[in-house]
Structures are given as C-alpha cells and as structure tokens.
Motif scaffolding. Sequence first.
Motif, PDB file in Angstrom:
ATOM      1  N   GLU B  39     -36.049  51.587 -66.353  1.00 33.66           N
ATOM      2  CA  GLU B  39     -36.941  50.500 -65.953  1.00 33.66           C
ATOM      3  C   GLU B  39     -36.153  49.215 -65.792  1.00 33.66           C
ATOM      4  OE1 GLU B  39     -41.161  50.065 -67.335  1.00 33.66           O
ATOM      5  OE2 GLU B  39     -40.281  51.290 -68.926  1.00 33.66           O
ATOM      6  N   LEU B  40     -36.443  48.502 -64.735  1.00 31.39           N
ATOM      7  CA  LEU B  40     -35.734  47.259 -64.466  1.00 31.39           C
ATOM      8  C   LEU B  40     -36.601  46.058 -64.833  1.00 31.39           C
ATOM      9  CD1 LEU B  40     -33.965  47.616 -61.016  1.00 31.39           C
ATOM     10  CD2 LEU B  40     -32.978  47.672 -63.292  1.00 31.39           C
ATOM     11  N   THR B  41     -35.952  45.025 -65.336  1.00 31.51           N
ATOM     12  CA  THR B  41     -36.655  43.770 -65.576  1.00 31.51           C
ATOM     13  C   THR B  41     -36.280  42.813 -64.460  1.00 31.51           C
ATOM     14  OG1 THR B  41     -36.661  44.069 -67.945  1.00 31.51           O
ATOM     15  CG2 THR B  41     -36.892  41.812 -67.149  1.00 31.51           C
ATOM     16  N   HIS B  42     -37.297  42.292 -63.813  1.00 30.21           N
ATOM     17  CA  HIS B  42     -37.072  41.393 -62.693  1.00 30.21           C
ATOM     18  C   HIS B  42     -36.572  40.035 -63.200  1.00 30.21           C
ATOM     19  CE1 HIS B  42     -37.710  39.177 -59.056  1.00 30.21           C
ATOM     20  NE2 HIS B  42     -38.558  38.373 -59.664  1.00 30.21           N
ATOM     21  N   VAL B  43     -35.618  39.454 -62.508  1.00 31.87           N
ATOM     22  CA  VAL B  43     -35.103  38.139 -62.914  1.00 31.87           C
ATOM     23  C   VAL B  43     -35.503  37.102 -61.867  1.00 31.87           C
ATOM     24  CG1 VAL B  43     -33.084  36.795 -63.591  1.00 31.87           C
ATOM     25  CG2 VAL B  43     -33.105  39.265 -63.936  1.00 31.87           C
ATOM     26  N   LEU B  53     -32.524  43.582 -64.512  1.00 29.17           N
ATOM     27  CA  LEU B  53     -31.718  43.852 -65.696  1.00 29.17           C
ATOM     28  C   LEU B  53     -32.098  45.217 -66.240  1.00 29.17           C
ATOM     29  CD1 LEU B  53     -31.993  40.422 -67.573  1.00 29.17           C
ATOM     30  CD2 LEU B  53     -30.153  41.201 -66.081  1.00 29.17           C
ATOM     31  N   LEU B  54     -31.093  45.885 -66.771  1.00 28.56           N
ATOM     32  CA  LEU B  54     -31.253  47.270 -67.196  1.00 28.56           C
ATOM     33  C   LEU B  54     -30.758  47.376 -68.635  1.00 28.56           C
ATOM     34  CD1 LEU B  54     -31.395  50.242 -65.827  1.00 28.56           C
ATOM     35  CD2 LEU B  54     -28.940  50.015 -65.737  1.00 28.56           C
ATOM     36  N   ASN B  55     -31.466  48.163 -69.436  1.00 33.33           N
ATOM     37  CA  ASN B  55     -31.012  48.399 -70.801  1.00 33.33           C
ATOM     38  C   ASN B  55     -30.170  49.664 -70.830  1.00 33.33           C
ATOM     39  OD1 ASN B  55     -30.676  49.018 -73.476  1.00 33.33           O
ATOM     40  ND2 ASN B  55     -32.853  49.369 -73.889  1.00 33.33           N
ATOM     41  N   ARG B  57     -28.251  51.620 -73.188  1.00 31.92           N
ATOM     42  CA  ARG B  57     -27.961  51.866 -74.601  1.00 31.92           C
ATOM     43  C   ARG B  57     -27.644  50.582 -75.360  1.00 31.92           C
ATOM     44  NH1 ARG B  57     -25.147  55.438 -71.863  1.00 31.92           N
ATOM     45  NH2 ARG B  57     -23.196  54.362 -72.306  1.00 31.92           N
ATOM     46  N   GLY B  58     -28.517  49.621 -75.264  1.00 29.33           N
ATOM     47  CA  GLY B  58     -28.357  48.407 -76.050  1.00 29.33           C
ATOM     48  C   GLY B  58     -27.569  47.313 -75.364  1.00 29.33           C
ATOM     49  N   HIS B  59     -26.954  47.634 -74.244  1.00 25.11           N
ATOM     50  CA  HIS B  59     -26.271  46.591 -73.481  1.00 25.11           C
ATOM     51  C   HIS B  59     -27.145  46.190 -72.305  1.00 25.11           C
ATOM     52  CE1 HIS B  59     -22.362  46.696 -75.449  1.00 25.11           C
ATOM     53  NE2 HIS B  59     -22.607  47.977 -75.633  1.00 25.11           N
ATOM     54  N   ILE B  60     -27.129  44.902 -72.017  1.00 24.39           N
ATOM     55  CA  ILE B  60     -27.937  44.462 -70.887  1.00 24.39           C
ATOM     56  C   ILE B  60     -27.044  44.386 -69.653  1.00 24.39           C
ATOM     57  CG2 ILE B  60     -29.260  42.549 -69.956  1.00 24.39           C
ATOM     58  CD1 ILE B  60     -30.334  42.163 -72.791  1.00 24.39           C
ATOM     59  N   THR B  62     -26.693  43.806 -65.516  1.00 22.88           N
ATOM     60  CA  THR B  62     -27.289  43.259 -64.301  1.00 22.88           C
ATOM     61  C   THR B  62     -27.148  44.304 -63.199  1.00 22.88           C
ATOM     62  OG1 THR B  62     -26.378  41.156 -64.996  1.00 22.88           O
ATOM     63  CG2 THR B  62     -27.307  41.246 -62.788  1.00 22.88           C
ATOM     64  N   ILE B  64     -27.314  45.282 -59.094  1.00 27.21           N
ATOM     65  CA  ILE B  64     -27.208  44.717 -57.754  1.00 27.21           C
ATOM     66  C   ILE B  64     -27.699  45.775 -56.767  1.00 27.21           C
ATOM     67  CG2 ILE B  64     -25.573  43.805 -56.041  1.00 27.21           C
ATOM     68  CD1 ILE B  64     -25.578  42.131 -58.536  1.00 27.21           C
TER      69      ILE B  64
END
Lengths: 735, 154
Positions: B39-43, B53-55, B57-60, B62, B64
């Motif tokens: 799932e992507l978070t819109h910025v 933005l993508l999770n 495994r705990g890292h955010i 970006t 493209i």
Amino acid sequence: MSGLDTIAKEFVVESRENLDQLEIDLMALEGNPSSRETLASIFRTVHTIKGAAGFMRLAKLEALAHSGESLLSQLRDGVLVINPVITSALLALADCTRLMLTHVEQTGTEGDTDCAAIVERLARVAEGGGQTRSRQPDGAPPPEAEAVGQPNANEGNRPVQAGSNVRVSVEHLDKLMNLVGELVLARNEIIQFSAIQESSALLNTSQRLNSITTLLQEGIMKTRMQPIDKVWNKLPRVVRDAAQYCGKRVRLEMEGKDTELDRTLIEAIQDPLTHVIRNSIDHGLETWEKRVAAGKSAEGHIRLRAFHEGGQVTIEVSDDGGGIDVAAIRRKALERGLITPEQSRGMSEPEAMNLVFLAGLSTAEKVTSISGRGVGMDVVKTNIEQIGGKVSIQSQAGVGTTLRMRIPLTLAIMTALVVTSGDESYAIPQVNVLELVHVDAKDVRAKIEMMCDAAVYRLRGELLPLVWLDGQFTSGASDTTRARLVGRLTEWDALNIVVLQADELKFGLIVDDVSDTQEIVVKPLGRHVRGIPIFAGATIMGNGRVALILDVPGLAVRSSVLSEAREKSAVRSDVSLEADPEPTQALLLFSGPDDTRMAIPLSRITRLEEFSRASVERVGGRDVVQYFGDTLSLTDIATLMPGARARNRASLTTASESFQVLVYSKDGRQLGVVVDRILDTVEERLVNLRPTTRQGVTGSVVINGRVTEILDLDTLCADVVAPPVSEDAHAGAEA
Amino acid sequence: MPGRRPDVSDRRQYVSCFVDDLMVGIKVEDVQEVTSGSELTHVPLAPAVVSGLLNLRGHIVTTIDLRRCLHLGSRPADQPPVHIILRTDDGCVGLLVDQVGDVLEVDDEDFEAPPRTLRGSLRDLITGAYKLDGGLLLALDTERALAFSSGEQT
C-alpha cells in the motif's frame, strides 16, 4: 593482527570511561576529602590504566600512571591530604592520558606526547611540594589501607560494579527497534486473523503475544534513553577549570540528574551546555570582591536544573551573578552594526537581551581564553534549535541570569495526535497541539464566521484563524476562495478543529477525523520528498501504512497564518524568542475612504458580516438591518473618521449587491461599521507606531508596504454607540 | 554459449521491466529486491513523479513512477503495483513499473547509443539500448532518473 586491534580499541574506550570516572571522583574528593571510598575508586582507576598500559606495552603511559599511583598512595596512607594543587596535578595526568589515548587510537602507538613534565610534577607534589602537609584531624584514626583496598594486579581490569552493564552499539539498538516495529505489524495481523478463527486457544495466545510485544517495544525504546547526568558529570571539571582560570569561587549545584533523554540528544546538548556554563562563570558571576561588596556570598552559585515538562525536557542554567547589562548589549550591537539605531529604539528590554544570541556579539569587557570571543551564544541557540529545542534567557540586574533550554525528549520517538484527511492519516506532534474542538453540524453555520476569505472560530472570545488541512495539499495558490469555503461550511456535517500553536500564534486546523494520540517512531523522508515544508518526517502506523508527520510551523507559513515576511524580517524576528515582550496583535486590514488602508485590532471586533443591499431598512433616519432578531444600525467608516464631511455613502448606495460590515459592540450595544473592503488579517507588533494627533487614530504603521492607520474604535464610535444623537444619524443619512 | 566466454567483463546483467510498451533494463547491482502489492501513502505537494511512500519492513521508501518519469500515460487502474527497490547512496528508492521480467544477460557488443532522433525525457534517462532478439532493452541510467525526479537536474 585484528585481535590486537580489537584489544587496543577496547583499551581506548574503557580507559576513556575510566578517566571520566576519575574526574568525577576527583571532584567528589575535593568536596569531601575524607571519603575513603572515593579515594579508593581513584586509586583503582589509575591502577587499572597502569596495568593495561603495561600489557599494551605503552611504556610512557605506564610510567605516567605509575607516578600518579605513587602520589595517590601518599594520599591513601594519610601522608598527604587532597588539596587543589594535588587535584590539578591529577587532572593534568588525566588530560595527558587522554592525549596519548587519542594517539593510540589513531596510530596504535603512544606517540611522542611529552609527559615527563607531568611525571615530575606528580613526583614533586608527592614529595610534599603540594604545600599542605597532612594534618591529622584530632582523634580521627589515620586513614588506613583497608578502605582503599590494594588492588590485585591480576584482578582483571573492570573492578567497579562490573557485570551490571553491557556495551551495545546504537546501530544495533536501531536495528532492534526496526525489528520490533515489524513484530508489531505481524502481531496486528495475527490478532485480526485470530478474531475470525473462533479458537479460544489462538485468541489467548495472540493476546499474550500482544502484551509481550507492547512491553518489548517499550523496553527497546527505553534503552535509548540515558540520564542527563551522562553530560552533567563532566561539568564539575569544566566549572573547576573555568573558575580557576577566572580566579573566581564557584559552587555548582545540580538538580534532576536522573532526567532521561534520548542518547543522540545527550550528545547534542553537551557542547552548548559547556559553553553556557563557561559563559556564566566568566561573564555572569562577579569577582568575589565585587560580590562581597554587593552583599552576596563570596562564592558564586551556578545552578543546573533539569526536569520533564509537557513532553519536553527543560534544562536551566542559573547564576547569581550581576545579570546582563542590557545597555551594554545595545551599545555593542550598535557598534558592530548588528542593529540600526531605529531598531534599538524600538526594542524593549527583553528584546534587547535576546541580542546576546546574535552572532558576533560579546559583552565581556575583555576577551578571555574561555569565552568572550563573540562566538558562542549564537552557536548555542543554533545547536539547540537544530534538535528542535528553544532557548530563552531571563536576567535581573544584580540578581542573576537564567538561561532556559527546552528540548524534546527524543528525536526518534514522539507523542503525536493522529488525524485523518481524505484517505490518509497524518501525525501532528503533540507539543504543537493545544486542544481539540468539535463543532456540531447544527452549529457550524453560526460558529464558523467568515472574514472575507478567511474563516475564523471564536475560541473563548478570541478569533482563531481556521485552516483546512486538505486545502494545504493542493499546490499553487491556496484554494480558499470565499465561495468555496462557504460552500464547504454548508456541506460539512460537523467540524473537527485541532487548535495548534506555531511560535506564538494559534490557529485551528480542520481535519476529517481525529483518531488518538500515539507514540510514533519518527523516520526521515527520502530526498525526493524531503524539501516539502509542511512535512517533518514520516512514521509507520499500527496497520503497516506509512503516515506523514506534519510540520506545524511549516503549515502555518504555508497557510499564511504566519506571514513569511515575519519569518524573514531581520533582527527583530530573529531575536524574538519565547519571552516576547511585545506580542503580536492580530489586525484586521481593510480599505477605508479613498482607498486608504486602515486596521483595527481583531480583538475589538465581535463579528464580520456581509449584507445585501436589499436587506437595509431606514428607521428613524438611520440605516439598519435585521440581525439575530434585533436591529443593527449601520454607519459608514467614512463618517466616523475625524474631520470627515458628509460625503457620498459610497459603500451603501453605489456598492454592488452586498457590502461588508464589522460588528462592534460596547456595553451591550452593537454597531455595524460599513467598510469599503475587508482585505486581510495580519499579525503585527505595534511598536514603532508613528503617533498622530487625529482623534480616534492610535497611530500609523507600515503593513505590507503600505501606510496603515490603526483605528481606535472605542473613541470613534463613542458618540454613535451612545443613545442616538441626531447629527450622527444624519451623518449616516443619504446626501 | 555463455560457457565459451570465460571473459565476462563485457557481459552485463539487467533486470528487465515493462512500462507501457517499453522494455527497460536496470543494472542488477542497482536492484535490491522487487515487491508487489504494497500500500502506498500519497504525498501531497511532492514532485509529480513521486507516487508515494512505501513501508519496506520498517523502512520508509519513496517510490517513483517510471511512467511519469517518461511522460507516459498513467497505469491501468486494475494492475497491481510492482516496485523495483533500488539501492542508492541516500537509502532505498522504489521504482513503480507495470511488470517485472527476467534477469537478462546482455553483451556490450549489442549496445548502441540512443539514436539522434530520440528526443525528450527518454533520451535523458537512458544510456542506450541493447539489441536483443525479442526487441530493444533500454538501459536506464538510474542515477539520472532519480536525480531528475528529485528536481536536481541542471
């Protein structure tokens, strides 16, 4: 070879820690010379270094430690009693050892550091060169070796409280933290899964997993916290050195040593704190002669205080010195061209005091080696601000100065309010959140008022500018046209307003929904999105989705609650810190007769309205409108202005379909003041007001590049609000 | 054939992926992994090429959108997003593509610089093309592609 390298590295790290302990102990011993335990600890430390140096074949270091040990054994045997000369010699030993350790770290050898002088100095002191011969306190038995304890050479090198601590790299902790984050996500899935499985065994297990995960998460977070004493324990040495250098007598008090902070912050505050303390001793405290003359104790006091307050840590450094000479600061700032004479005149006392944070300003009459070179306080401020903190200063002439730093508990974890807007969740740092206001659907129309393009909410009598969160997300001109806003107000059922604080300004952020407050782990943004001013970072929510963290000051600037002009304006706003003496005032800007600019303090206005031409009725020679079941008399601003002749009632007769009215009330009576056009609301400090002789005008000031008259409605409307007087009614009548 | 060529210096491996009707190759060394279905978070306010933005495994991370980098039309809505996670000096960055293909071994002999007639964003973002039997593999200049999308171009 790598085995040896590892040993060398460990030796350096451990020896440094030992030296830290040595300094702490020496300071303690100076305060309490009879403490055998402290002396024993010092002895052990030096002995450990000597033993390890021998093992590492660092001959010079070994010799150095040996001579220190000889001196210490004299102390232990009661031949000598600790005195400043001895302490200084032992501190010199510590410094020299540090130098060698740095060399060992870099090159693997002890280098050509010359420690012969210190060895000799230690020997001289040991022979009694340190003038004070031991005087046996009467009756007290001579200190004996038993308390000091003869350490065994083969006893290993960590004799003190070994085994209770383990060294862990921060990188490792960060990794663990990330893993725990994933565990949380996996747990959430398990919980959802177990809910549909209808197996009580699975449900039980998943609940246990749940609570254990939470505990684990808290535990890992705690491991990053360290007591502030980690930095503070280095300060007695700093104080001693600085006091000796300046020839002053200083007592250091510390309160709140156990206050915990994230370790990255602990590191970040070390330099600023050291600088502030040196500054206090060098500039703040007077010489003892002056102190005695002023009726103070000869010994100056420096007081350190740390405590948690509202999710932040406050650190205070106070001295009971002479206070800051504000006049001297003004003079210096003028001399250096840091401020202009006009600025200086317009500056209040506390504002001028904040000039100490400007680069290039030093008030010490003479420059000393420890402070007074004009760099420093500005660096302190910058450093603290870099970690999200704030610095403020308070001072009273003759009584003392207090410097207060407020910093967040941690950079990695913060408490945040989670809100939603559209499909996404956003986190708002709790420190910026003042309160939450929910406006019911039926009240929205009445409680949200329009001021031209700006919506406001009346929060306990104060007007709170409102900002729609999703409105900030569209690029280009912010989409807050009146029509759109009014449309939104009617279409929305209920409003959730998060009252936020940015600098000294409050504003209300309208969001779709408010979830709850959570501890979130702050993660940095990648380079593609790092530059967006309204986001401070991102975090991962319980459901695994990424949520952005809002940057409240950035949001305020973007939504023009904080004008960018103010951000950028020179010295004045640079030095405007927390203790701002002249708070900004919200002003309502409007254009008056002949397109002049006028402003009225927003607090004087109860409402802004817009009426259609058709709703105006004539009653008793006055223009009135029906207003909440009552009648509201209307008066054109032009007729209120002193010296105004009865001119054409432009706004009421020739204006378009509708006109704008400021509702002003006094003593329960209301008056509608018709203005040509409401322009904006601005935040201004009403200093530098150009005075005027016109009645009803407080003065004029330049706002947004135009001369603007600040009106005093109370005076202007005094006659109109009073029981009807015919001339005024007439003035409002048609020409 | 590969057995006959002990000298591997002129052979490279590319992860092939597809956007619209283009086959794009990304150097294997640049690729950390491929993920799908996240799932992507819109910025809001981000550069247009940033899809979210993508999770990881705990890292955010970006992400493209390669289609937007190349000014191609938007992805069919029914297609699940596939991300190629690239290693960069500044952490990981995800590249949103339509589909990921095989890892292809290509020969430097088959490489050719982009033709003069090629204009626009594609020319800026590829180093050239490998002429393969099945078509052209466009070699993506990942560093440039990512620099362009963060607005660092000159």
